[in-house]
Design a protein around this motif. Structure first.
Motif, PDB file in Angstrom:
ATOM      1  N   UNK A   1       0.828  -1.204   0.000  1.00 32.69           N
ATOM      2  CA  UNK A   1       0.000   0.000   0.000  1.00 32.69           C
ATOM      3  C   UNK A   1       0.861   1.252   0.000  1.00 32.69           C
ATOM      4  N   UNK A   2       0.266   2.340  -0.391  1.00 31.23           N
ATOM      5  CA  UNK A   2       0.989   3.610  -0.438  1.00 31.23           C
ATOM      6  C   UNK A   2       1.473   4.004   0.952  1.00 31.23           C
ATOM      7  N   UNK A   3       0.648   3.771   1.976  1.00 32.97           N
ATOM      8  CA  UNK A   3       1.053   4.107   3.341  1.00 32.97           C
ATOM      9  C   UNK A   3       2.240   3.252   3.762  1.00 32.97           C
ATOM     10  N   UNK A   4       2.234   1.995   3.421  1.00 32.75           N
ATOM     11  CA  UNK A   4       3.362   1.118   3.752  1.00 32.75           C
ATOM     12  C   UNK A   4       4.643   1.599   3.090  1.00 32.75           C
ATOM     13  N   UNK A   5       4.527   2.030   1.851  1.00 27.79           N
ATOM     14  CA  UNK A   5       5.698   2.535   1.132  1.00 27.79           C
ATOM     15  C   UNK A   5       6.226   3.812   1.791  1.00 27.79           C
TER      16      UNK A   5
ATOM     17  N   UNK B   1      11.133   5.511   7.543  1.00 25.39           N
ATOM     18  CA  UNK B   1      11.987   4.829   8.519  1.00 25.39           C
ATOM     19  C   UNK B   1      13.472   4.998   8.199  1.00 25.39           C
ATOM     20  N   UNK B   2      13.776   5.369   6.972  1.00 24.14           N
ATOM     21  CA  UNK B   2      15.170   5.557   6.561  1.00 24.14           C
ATOM     22  C   UNK B   2      15.655   6.992   6.770  1.00 24.14           C
ATOM     23  N   UNK B   3      14.739   7.883   7.196  1.00 22.62           N
ATOM     24  CA  UNK B   3      15.107   9.280   7.414  1.00 22.62           C
ATOM     25  C   UNK B   3      15.824   9.439   8.743  1.00 22.62           C
ATOM     26  N   UNK B   4      16.557  10.528   8.869  1.00 20.85           N
ATOM     27  CA  UNK B   4      17.194  10.843  10.148  1.00 20.85           C
ATOM     28  C   UNK B   4      16.110  11.237  11.151  1.00 20.85           C
ATOM     29  N   UNK B   5      16.469  11.278  12.410  1.00 20.10           N
ATOM     30  CA  UNK B   5      15.515  11.682  13.446  1.00 20.10           C
ATOM     31  C   UNK B   5      14.982  13.079  13.149  1.00 20.10           C
ATOM     32  N   UNK B   6      15.864  13.989  12.777  1.00 18.41           N
ATOM     33  CA  UNK B   6      15.450  15.361  12.460  1.00 18.41           C
ATOM     34  C   UNK B   6      14.458  15.374  11.304  1.00 18.41           C
ATOM     35  N   UNK B   7      14.739  14.610  10.269  1.00 17.44           N
ATOM     36  CA  UNK B   7      13.846  14.568   9.110  1.00 17.44           C
ATOM     37  C   UNK B   7      12.502  13.949   9.468  1.00 17.44           C
ATOM     38  N   UNK B   8      12.506  12.913  10.313  1.00 14.88           N
ATOM     39  CA  UNK B   8      11.239  12.307  10.752  1.00 14.88           C
ATOM     40  C   UNK B   8      10.431  13.283  11.587  1.00 14.88           C
ATOM     41  N   UNK B   9      11.112  14.052  12.429  1.00 13.06           N
ATOM     42  CA  UNK B   9      10.412  15.064  13.237  1.00 13.06           C
ATOM     43  C   UNK B   9       9.776  16.113  12.331  1.00 13.06           C
ATOM     44  N   UNK B  10      10.504  16.559  11.331  1.00 18.76           N
ATOM     45  CA  UNK B  10       9.964  17.541  10.386  1.00 18.76           C
ATOM     46  C   UNK B  10       8.749  16.971   9.652  1.00 18.76           C
TER      47      UNK B  10
END
Length: 68
Positions: A2-6, A12-21
């Motif tokens: 699914x698109x959400x899974x993708x 999950x591969x982003x840095x912590x900062x990028x995930x926070x953003x």
């Protein structure tokens, strides 16, 4: 997949900062959802923590409460 899974897999591969953003972007995009907290509420909760009237959760307790 699914698109959400993708999206989750890519996020999950982003840095912590990028995930926070990304999290901020997603939350701000929601219409008046219950996550909105006023400045007054934030200050009240901060004061409660500082005074010892309430205690915070450990990260483990928080994750368990969230079902993780």
């Amino acid at each position: 997949m699914s698109q959400v899974s993708e999206i989750r897999q890519a996020a999950s591969k982003l840095s912590i900062q990028e995930r926070a953003e990304l999290a901020v972007f997603l939350l701000e995009d929601l219409d008046d959802s219950p996550h909105s907290v006023s400045d007054e509420e934030v200050l009240r909760r901060r004061d409660e923590m500082a005074s010892g009237a309430v205690t915070g959760l450990t990260m483990e307790e928080f994750r368990k409460a969230c079902g993780r």
